[in-house]
Design a protein around this motif. Structure first.
Motif, mmCIF file in Angstrom:
data_model
loop_
_atom_site.group_PDB
_atom_site.id
_atom_site.type_symbol
_atom_site.label_atom_id
_atom_site.label_comp_id
_atom_site.label_asym_id
_atom_site.label_seq_id
_atom_site.Cartn_x
_atom_site.Cartn_y
_atom_site.Cartn_z
ATOM 1 N N LEU A 853 -27.258 8.349 -53.091
ATOM 2 C CA LEU A 853 -25.976 7.910 -53.353
ATOM 3 C C LEU A 853 -25.913 6.369 -52.590
ATOM 4 N N ARG A 854 -26.323 6.117 -51.426
ATOM 5 C CA ARG A 854 -26.516 4.758 -50.651
ATOM 6 C C ARG A 854 -27.221 3.842 -51.589
ATOM 7 N N ALA A 855 -28.369 4.290 -52.063
ATOM 8 C CA ALA A 855 -29.181 3.246 -52.980
ATOM 9 C C ALA A 855 -28.539 2.792 -54.217
ATOM 10 N N THR A 856 -27.741 3.679 -54.583
ATOM 11 C CA THR A 856 -26.999 3.268 -55.864
ATOM 12 C C THR A 856 -25.861 2.161 -55.383
ATOM 13 N N VAL A 857 -25.135 2.609 -54.153
ATOM 14 C CA VAL A 857 -24.203 1.693 -53.858
ATOM 15 C C VAL A 857 -24.654 0.106 -53.630
ATOM 16 N N LEU A 858 -25.725 0.258 -52.922
ATOM 17 C CA LEU A 858 -26.568 -0.999 -52.330
ATOM 18 C C LEU A 858 -26.773 -1.930 -53.590
ATOM 19 N N CYS A 859 -27.453 -1.430 -54.538
ATOM 20 C CA CYS A 859 -27.773 -2.011 -55.886
ATOM 21 C C CYS A 859 -26.484 -2.349 -56.612
#
Length: 1005
Positions: A853-859
């Protein structure tokens, strides 16, 4: 600026100084505690938003006023029936705005509630008028309210109408409230509420409560709200002065000799024929403890000695002054009244956060006064925020603008603010004429200036967003005295006048990035000053000097952007950005295209680092549209520099076209250095496009020219670039050999910057060959040089490479720490492209930690930032990044990925990095899967399940619902459903019972 959260709440205050009597056995609903105090607290915690205690008072905050009243009556009835208290505790209800800080509320409203509590009697439930107005139409059957009358209460700037709740079977007859004597103060009644200013009021009160502070002057420009602040602070201090608070309005007094008479009239006694007024005042006040408020002192500033005389003669007298200028007397303390807090319109906060800013709150309240159904929505919020920003947060300007909301929607109102002074007029008739228009407020200050101050005030309006003392000396001090302001023929006098304008609140002094003083004028005041400048004969001369000064400043300082002080110089360029813009526009208006080209080229490095790609190309294109006025040299350099900006935005076609034209021009004027530089840039474009052979050809030709010119630093840099070409052909040995040769030459000619670049590139090559320890060694060597050069950009990249090496070594803790340090440096210098890269690597780290989830937000945040600055990933880097995104997508349900991606795009980099996203909510029935899927039905775990699917299946077999599984695995129900679909498709048909099939299909299909 971020604002603290302000809420509108109703406070319930109940006294605790009665003994903690025990309940009787049937003490429901307070059975959880065995004494009335703890039980009351427990009850309030279950029914209110927040409970805390202060000074033997329990305070509960309610979001709905009627709930506070109902709970007050419930508590009072219960205590009367179930305890043996000799005296029931007093209860007060009061409503207002307060700031939530460290699990308790602070601000004016809670202070007023405490003051009200001091006058209530035991057993009485008292309501303020603010609370009564909210509940009067919502009273429940059996609840009665009686009006007690009007009373003066400390801390409330008007007489307060008090009400009492009548509780059946509980005593309702009480003595009248014990309030202050109304003759102790003559403070004017305020007909509208004061928005914000809690911090300033507290600061003013704290200062005046100090024994060593006798004189406090509130300063600020016209319309800043000095009088309102002074009255509110004085209201809070009425109990601190046993003989009262005296308000003296000097708005109609223009003769300094009449100030003493105005004070005497405010005290209410007449002159004596045999005694001077000043002596009468000293004699009357000599043994009294009084706070005197002298309002609008700027027009009688020469009466300052009278203030000192009175303070010297009356030991317990303190004076609070409001003025547009300081008194400049001994013992004076100054409190500058700043504009109201403003939202950042570049990164607009959420609607809830936006409406907590003081300036926006004021606009909303005053707008509702003329248009009762006005609300701030997602559609008009940006316009409202921009209106407050345009008006510098000045309360008067905001109130005048809000009064126009009856005729204009926020967007239409905003479009009319290009000329604030003409548009903002029509204030209420009960205020002085100068406060009915914004122009009138500034006229008042302008008329108080002497001739030299008025001339300089107009002259400095050529600057935007501030100026340094050096800039003022170069631009405003003209050689010909008759062409300038006569009394400012030298810098010393200029500094004195600037200081005077600061004292008179027409300028603000700040500390510049280099530690030198910087002077800033509010935009509303600058617009007024610029109107004055347009009527002066030297207006064109001043604008020309301004433009040439900033061109010289930028061209001379350009080399500093590569040096050890680059961070400081980048910030100086940022601070002067608006002045550069004004200079460029003036030069183009005057058709001085050559100077404009010199200035915009000098800004190229600054724009590259700070991500001002769009703007750089905008100015370049304007200048290029007048290319016939440029020399070939200026035209060629401008093309080369503009191509760099185009390359950063991924506009490779435009960059190549401009470089091809530039190379042709450099060849025509036979400038080998220019040709070599343009070919170098063209090679960079080809490299980013993945056209490595063509990039190599450009570098080789540029290298030959550099060798002819014996340009050793240039030769070294090109060898370094040729190493990049080899690396992209996977020829790592050749890449390392070329880069080490470049490193050797750079060490010889002491080009530390290229030494650093070589070490960085070598670390890249080692990283790609999985030589992680060697990567770290090279980066650490580079860090020593980067720190010596104070090159924060390259320092951040080196830290970033070490983090990548640590990540590959599975040292995620150290990788995360290093990435954080790298990002802080990139934020410090405003390297937006670097920040985007940090977000992308942080996403890679989050993916490795299975935080999809966090990886998607950062991207998503990185994608939005690149789009904002117009800097897409170079082509040669896109495939790796897309591979990461694909892997993240495969780890989430498509709906969840889309939701998190959109969430990230809506966050700033800082917000994205701090964000800890939870699973997105989904709408599904929460069926009991345990009733339809059991271990017996599933049997052995089928082949082909992922590890996460095995976990889901195990929890299903334990009887957990979908929601429970989501909580257990920190997933959304949507993701759980997706896993269940996948499991169902992999189950052997023979093991699916009819119930299982029905349940899955009913829930998921």
């Amino acid at each position: 600026m971020s604002a603290q959260q302000a809420d509108t709440v109703t406070f319930l205050l109940i006294g605790t100084d009665s003994p903690k009597q025990h309940y009787q056995e049937d003490s429901q609903p307070f059975h959880a505690s065995n004494n009335w105090h703890d039980g009351t607290v427990r009850h309030l915690q279950n029914h209110s938003k927040l409970v805390f205690e202060t000074n033997d008072i329990i305070v509960a905050a309610f979001t709905v006023a009627i709930d506070a009243l109902v709970n007050s009556i419930t508590i009072q009835r219960f205590l009367d029936q179930h305890t043996n208290l000799r005296k029931l505790p007093p209860i007060v209800l009061h409503t207002g705005n307060a700031i939530l800080h460290k699990n308790r509320y602070t601000g004016t409203a809670i202070e007023q509630a405490v003051y009200l509590f001091k006058i209530v009697h035991n057993g009485q439930i008292m309501l303020s008028s603010a609370t009564y107005e909210l509940i009067r139409d919502e009273l429940l059957p059996g609840i009665q309210i009686s009006r007690l009358g009007n009373y003066y209460v400390q801390g409330i700037p008007r007489t307060e109408t008090m009400f009492q709740a009548l509780v059946e079977h509980v005593p309702t007859e009480f003595p009248l409230p014990t309030t202050l004597n109304q003759h102790m103060t003559n403070l004017p009644t305020q007909l509208t509420s004061l928005i914000g200013r809690e911090k300033e009021i507290t600061h003013a009160c704290n200062l005046l409560r100090r024994a060593d502070v006798r004189l406090l002057t509130l300063t600020g420009p016209g319309g800043a709200g000095k009088t309102r602040l002074a009255v509110q602070a004085a209201n809070h201090l009425t109990h601190d002065f046993s003989d009262g608070v005296l308000f003296v309005s000097l708005s109609s007094v223009h003769d300094p000799t009449l100030v003493a008479l105005a004070i005497m009239h405010a005290l209410g006694f007449k002159e004596s024929g045999t005694q001077s007024i000043v002596d009468m005042l000293k004699e009357y006040l000599q043994y009294k403890c009084v706070l005197m408020v002298l309002d609008n002192f700027e027009q009688v500033a020469e009466a300052a000695p009278l203030v000192v005389d009175l303070l010297s003669a009356v030991p317990q007298l303190k004076i609070l002054v409001t003025s547009r200028m300081v008194l400049r007397v001994s013992g004076e303390y100054e409190l500058v009244v700043p504009p109201l807090a403003l939202p950042d319109t570049d990164t607009l906060p959420s609607l809830d956060q936006l409406t907590q800013y003081e300036s926006v709150r004021l606009f909303i309240e005053r707008a509702k006064a003329v248009k009762t159904d006005f609300i701030v929505t997602n559609d008009n919020a940006p316009a409202v925020a921009e209106i407050c920003q345009r008006l510098d947060g000045l309360p008067l300007a905001i109130e005048l603008a809000a009064a126009r909301i009856k005729l204009f929607a926020p967007a239409a109102l905003l479009s009319r603010l290009s000329s604030r002074l003409a548009f903002l007029k029509g204030g209420t008739r009960d205020v002085p004429a100068r406060q009915q228009t914004l122009r009138g407020a500034i006229d008042w200050s302008y008329d108080l200036l002497d001739a030299s101050e008025q001339t300089l005030f107009a002259a400095i309006s050529v600057f935007a967003r501030g100026f340094s003392l050096e800039a003022a000396e170069e631009v405003c001090v003209l050689e010909q005295q008759d062409d300038a302001f006569g009394t400012c023929e030298n810098a010393g006098i200029l500094l004195d006048i600037l200081a005077s304008l600061v004292d008179k609140s027409l300028l603000r002094q700040e500390e510049g990035t280099d530690g030198e003083p910087r002077f800033v004028m509010l935009e509303t005041i600058r617009e007024y000053a610029f109107e004055r400048l347009l009527h002066q004969t030297n207006e064109q001369s001043l604008q020309q000097r301004h433009a040439y000064y900033y061109c010289t400043f930028a061209t001379d300082a350009e080399k500093e952007l590569f040096g050890p002080q680059q961070s400081m110089w980048l910030q100086r360029f940022e601070v002067e950005h608006e002045n550069f813009r004004i200079a460029l526009q003036w030069l183009l208006n005057q058709h001085d295209v050559e100077t404009a080209a010199r200035l915009t080229c000098a800004l190229t490095r600054f724009r590259l680092v700070r991500g001002h790609f769009y703007e750089g190309r905008y100015w370049s294109n304007l200048i290029l549209s007048q290319k016939h006025s440029l020399s070939k040299t200026a035209y060629a350099r401008l093309l080369s520099d503009t191509a760099l900006l185009a390359k950063m935005q991924g506009d490779y076609d435009q960059a190549e076209q401009q470089l091809d034209t530039g190379i042709r021009l450099w060849r025509e004027i036979n400038d080998p250095a220019g040709i070599a530089k343009a070919l170098h840039y063209l090679g960079n474009v080809k490299l980013n496009r993945g056209e490595y052979a063509l990039a190599g050809q450009c570098y080789e030709e540029s290298l030959a020219l550099r060798q002819t010119l014996q340009d050793v630093p240039g030769i070294a840099r090109l060898l370094n670039n040729l190493g990049l070409v080899a690396e992209n052909h996977n020829q790592f040995e050749t890449a390392i050999q070329l880069t080490e040769e470049s490193l050797h030459l750079s060490r010889q000619c002491e080009d530390l910057h290229n030494v650093l670049i070589c070490l960085l590139n070598l670390s890249d090559y080692e990283l790609k060959q999985h030589n992680y320890e060697r990567t770290i060694v090279l980066c650490k060597e580079g860090l020593a040089i980067a720190q010596e050069l104070r090159d924060y950009r390259l320092t951040s990249i080196l830290l970033h490479n070490i983090a990548l090496a640590k990540l590959e070594q599975d040292d995620t803790t150290q990788a995360q720490k290093l990435m954080g340090e790298s990002l802080k440096l990139r934020q410090k210098i405003g390297d937006k492209q670097g920040i985007a890269e940090s977000l992308e690597i942080s996403a890679r780290l989050a993916y490795k930690q299975k935080d999809f989830l966090r990886a998607t937000v950062l991207c998503g945040s990185a994608d939005a930032l690149r789009e904002t600055i117009g800097a897409p990933l170079p082509i040669r880097e896109r495939s790796n990044h897309q591979h990461l995104i694909d892997k993240i997508k495969n780890s989430l349900a498509s709906e969840e990925f889309s939701s998190m991606w959109d969430r990230g795009r809506g966050l700033t980099p800082e917000q994205a990095l701090a964000d800890k996203p939870q699973s997105v909510p989904v709408i599904h029935s929460d069926m009991q899967t345990s009733s339809v899927v059991t271990e017996h039905e599933v049997g052995t775990v089928p082949a082909g399940l992922t590890s996460r699917e095995v976990e889901v299946l195990r929890l299903v077999a334990q009887g957990m619902t979908n929601a429970q599984i989501a909580d257990q695995l920190i997933l959304s129900r949507l993701t759980v459903n997706a896993h269940l679909r996948s499991i169902y498709s992999k189950l052997d048909v023979n093991t699916r019972s009819a119930a299982t099939r029905f349940a899955f299909e009913h829930e998921l299909v």
